[in-house]
Scaffold this active site. Structure first.
Site, mmCIF file in Angstrom:
data_model
loop_
_atom_site.group_PDB
_atom_site.id
_atom_site.type_symbol
_atom_site.label_atom_id
_atom_site.label_comp_id
_atom_site.label_asym_id
_atom_site.label_seq_id
_atom_site.Cartn_x
_atom_site.Cartn_y
_atom_site.Cartn_z
ATOM 1 N N HIS A 270 -4.713 -9.105 1.872
ATOM 2 C CA HIS A 270 -5.804 -10.038 1.607
ATOM 3 C C HIS A 270 -6.220 -10.686 2.913
ATOM 4 C CE1 HIS A 270 -8.071 -13.374 -0.178
ATOM 5 N NE2 HIS A 270 -8.176 -12.576 -1.241
ATOM 6 N N GLU A 328 -6.074 -7.902 -7.490
ATOM 7 C CA GLU A 328 -6.539 -6.691 -8.161
ATOM 8 C C GLU A 328 -5.406 -5.878 -8.780
ATOM 9 O OE1 GLU A 328 -9.388 -7.089 -8.575
ATOM 10 O OE2 GLU A 328 -10.755 -6.830 -6.886
HETATM 11 N N1 ACO Z 1 -2.398 -0.808 2.595
HETATM 12 C C1 ACO Z 1 -2.032 -0.340 3.801
HETATM 13 N N2 ACO Z 1 -2.360 -0.939 4.957
HETATM 14 C C2 ACO Z 1 -3.101 -2.039 4.892
HETATM 15 C C3 ACO Z 1 -3.512 -2.604 3.661
HETATM 16 C C4 ACO Z 1 -3.134 -1.935 2.484
HETATM 17 N N3 ACO Z 1 -3.490 -2.395 1.282
HETATM 18 N N4 ACO Z 1 -4.239 -3.714 3.894
HETATM 19 C C5 ACO Z 1 -4.298 -3.854 5.220
HETATM 20 N N5 ACO Z 1 -3.605 -2.855 5.831
HETATM 21 C C6 ACO Z 1 -3.407 -2.654 7.267
HETATM 22 C C7 ACO Z 1 -4.708 -2.173 7.895
HETATM 23 O O1 ACO Z 1 -4.794 -0.765 7.910
HETATM 24 C C8 ACO Z 1 -4.639 -2.772 9.273
HETATM 25 O O2 ACO Z 1 -3.844 -1.933 10.075
HETATM 26 P P1 ACO Z 1 -4.273 -1.617 11.595
HETATM 27 O O3 ACO Z 1 -4.201 -2.957 12.286
HETATM 28 O O4 ACO Z 1 -3.252 -0.636 12.043
HETATM 29 O O5 ACO Z 1 -5.670 -1.080 11.529
HETATM 30 C C9 ACO Z 1 -3.873 -4.087 9.062
HETATM 31 O O6 ACO Z 1 -3.135 -3.917 7.843
HETATM 32 C C10 ACO Z 1 -4.782 -5.282 8.914
HETATM 33 O O7 ACO Z 1 -5.803 -4.964 8.002
HETATM 34 P P2 ACO Z 1 -7.258 -5.577 8.025
HETATM 35 O O8 ACO Z 1 -8.222 -4.569 7.513
HETATM 36 O O9 ACO Z 1 -7.542 -6.195 9.362
HETATM 37 O O10 ACO Z 1 -7.120 -6.755 7.028
HETATM 38 P P3 ACO Z 1 -8.313 -7.513 6.361
HETATM 39 O O11 ACO Z 1 -7.960 -8.932 6.302
HETATM 40 O O12 ACO Z 1 -9.619 -7.189 6.962
HETATM 41 O O13 ACO Z 1 -8.301 -6.800 4.944
HETATM 42 C C11 ACO Z 1 -8.254 -6.206 2.718
HETATM 43 C C12 ACO Z 1 -8.058 -7.354 3.722
HETATM 44 C C13 ACO Z 1 -9.649 -5.614 2.903
HETATM 45 C C14 ACO Z 1 -8.134 -6.753 1.300
HETATM 46 C C15 ACO Z 1 -7.185 -5.123 2.972
HETATM 47 O O14 ACO Z 1 -5.892 -5.666 2.859
HETATM 48 C C16 ACO Z 1 -7.337 -3.901 2.059
HETATM 49 O O15 ACO Z 1 -8.127 -2.995 2.356
HETATM 50 N N6 ACO Z 1 -6.587 -3.866 0.902
HETATM 51 C C17 ACO Z 1 -6.732 -2.784 -0.049
HETATM 52 C C18 ACO Z 1 -7.994 -2.977 -0.895
HETATM 53 C C19 ACO Z 1 -7.860 -4.100 -1.913
HETATM 54 O O16 ACO Z 1 -6.825 -4.265 -2.551
HETATM 55 N N7 ACO Z 1 -8.957 -4.876 -2.059
HETATM 56 C C20 ACO Z 1 -9.034 -6.027 -2.968
HETATM 57 C C21 ACO Z 1 -8.924 -7.304 -2.209
HETATM 58 S S1 ACO Z 1 -8.832 -8.711 -3.250
HETATM 59 C C22 ACO Z 1 -10.436 -9.191 -3.497
HETATM 60 O O17 ACO Z 1 -11.298 -9.048 -2.658
HETATM 61 C C23 ACO Z 1 -10.840 -9.765 -4.775
#
Ligand code: ACO
Length: 393
Positions: A270, A328
């Site tokens: 998140h 989610e």
């Molecule tokens: N699984 C695996 N790796 C992950 C995940 C995940 N669920 N979430 C983040 N990471 C990794 C990323 O790949 C990134 O790695 P890197 O630095 O090597 O590129 C690192 O963790 C940081 O991720 P960011 O994208 O910078 O984190 P951000 O704060 O932008 O993303 C997000 C948050 C979009 C929710 C992300 O965690 C994600 O894509 N999760 C999966 C999708 C999801 O569950 N979405 C619903 C969110 S809840 C809502 O909006 C209501």
């Protein structure tokens, strides 16, 4: 002007709000002054919307009037139905149909321009922002369910004013009066996701009304923002993942394969929370209660076991970034449990969040300032004009 850029606006405070407080470090969410845990399992959805629109819970009489007002505005016109019939016939995704249906909702006007300037923002009838807010909350379930019935080759049903908001939505989807357990499960979900600070879709809605545009335009844009898998589009893939794991019985193998393949695990991570999303706990409790009485109880055991496998694997995979369960993950299990079809998970998020979006629009309009950030130019300078026939490839 600041020299630093912040592409995701992470940590930037863009508004003061009385609607909710999201504490990402402590994992706490307050909605309208109430801890989420207090509100979600006790309130009806109508009470939660009233709380956001008025800043306090309604009295019994006020609640009755508000329920009646909402129920009276659930119907959509034949023209809106035609749009949804066409969207369903073309196989348009449910969120696209919702966007079209919300945009077309202004066809219900008796005519006249809709704008916020010079409109009494306290009026709950007519075409001012408050009236629009109530109507939007009322019609979104009808739009979603009408599209769904057409998709399944069925005629849409007339909304029932004797059922509360959550029960009416389930009735419109299935044609059957839902059980009290399903209604309570859905209502807990609707209360849990109704409001969550200035997330991408809410910021979108506030930005649109900040130009003195109207609420229908704002909510149409917010639906577009919610559609993406990084925001509201995750629970469908979460359910697919959980069903696959349940059938194959190898959670560790599944998680390893995904992470080694560079994929993200849906339902985890998140932007704001660095601990388990407090909404996950509320939804997990609600789902546990629901599945305890269902024939699918072993599926819920898989869900719980998968959560701990995934969280452990993510901690190893990204030791510097805490990736915990987000809202989610249990949304998928709970909505599936109450009988909402997977294709409607994100639209059902909108059925709830339209309350928060609308409340934010009203709050923005109370003390409006045009949202207009700046960008830092990093392109070329000093170019000279070359006529088209003198340009190479
Ligand atoms: N699984 C695996 N790796 C992950 C995940 C995940 N669920 N979430 C983040 N990471 C990794 C990323 O790949 C990134 O790695 P890197 O630095 O090597 O590129 C690192 O963790 C940081 O991720 P960011 O994208 O910078 O984190 P951000 O704060 O932008 O993303 C997000 C948050 C979009 C929710 C992300 O965690 C994600 O894509 N999760 C999966 C999708 C999801 O569950 N979405 C619903 C969110 S809840 C809502 O909006 C209501």
């Amino acid at each position: 002007m600041s020299e630093t850029t912040n592409p995701g606006l992470e940590g930037v405070i863009v508004a003061e709000t009385e609607l909710s407080d999201v504490d990402g470090e402590a994992g706490e969410l307050i909605i309208g002054g109430y801890p989420l845990e207090e509100l979600a399992a006790n309130a009806s959805y109508e009470e939660s919307v009233f709380l956001l629109f008025k800043g306090r819970l309604p009295t019994a009489d006020e609640l009755e009037t508000f329920r009646t007002d909402l129920a009276a505005r659930r119907r959509i016109t034949e023209e809106v139905r035609q749009v949804l019939r066409r969207a369903a016939a073309d196989g348009a995704p449910a969120m696209d149909a919702l966007r079209m249906g919300v945009a077309a909702a202004s066809l219900e006007d008796e005519g006249g321009e809709r704008e916020n300037a010079d409109v009494d923002t306290t009026a709950e009838t007519g075409s001012g922002p408050r009236a629009d807010a109530i109507r939007l909350v009322a019609v979104v379930p009808t739009v979603v369910a009408t599209y769904w019935r057409y998709r399944r080759g069925e005629e849409p049903l007339e909304p029932r004013s004797d059922l509360n908001h959550a029960a009416n939505y389930l009735y419109l989807l299935t044609g059957e009066e839902p059980t009290p357990a399903d209604v309570r499960g859905l209502e807990t979900y609707l209360n849990t996701v109704i409001e969550h600070g200035v997330n991408a879709s809410t910021f979108t809605a506030r930005t649109v009304v900040s130009t003195d545009s109207d609420l229908i335009s704002a909510i149409t844009a917010a639906v577009g923002a919610l559609k993406g898998p990084l925001h509201g589009g995750a629970p469908g893939p979460v359910l697919e993942m959980l069903r696959e794991v349940h059938e194959e019985g190898d959670p560790e193998g599944y998680v390893r394969e995904k992470l080694e393949g560079g994929e993200r695990l849906m339902g985890f991570g998140h932007r704001v929370y660095r601990v388990r999303d407090p909404r996950a706990a509320v939804l997990s409790d609600a789902a546990e209660r629901l599945y305890a009485q269902s024939a699918d109880a072993d599926f819920f055991e898989t869900v719980q076991a998968f959560e701990s496998t995934a969280v452990d694997a993510l901690a190893e995979h990204k030791p510097d970034r805490r990736l915990e369960t987000n809202v989610e993950f249990y949304t998928a299990a709970l909505l599936d449990g109450v009988g909402v079809p997977q294709e409607l998970f994100t639209p059902t998020f909108a059925v709830s969040r339209v309350g928060g979006w609308s409340a934010h629009c009203l709050e923005q309009l109370e003390d409006n300032r045009l949202v207009r950030p700046v960008s830092r130019y990093v392109g070329e300078t000093g170019r000279t004009w070359t006529p088209v026939d003198e340009r190479g490839v």
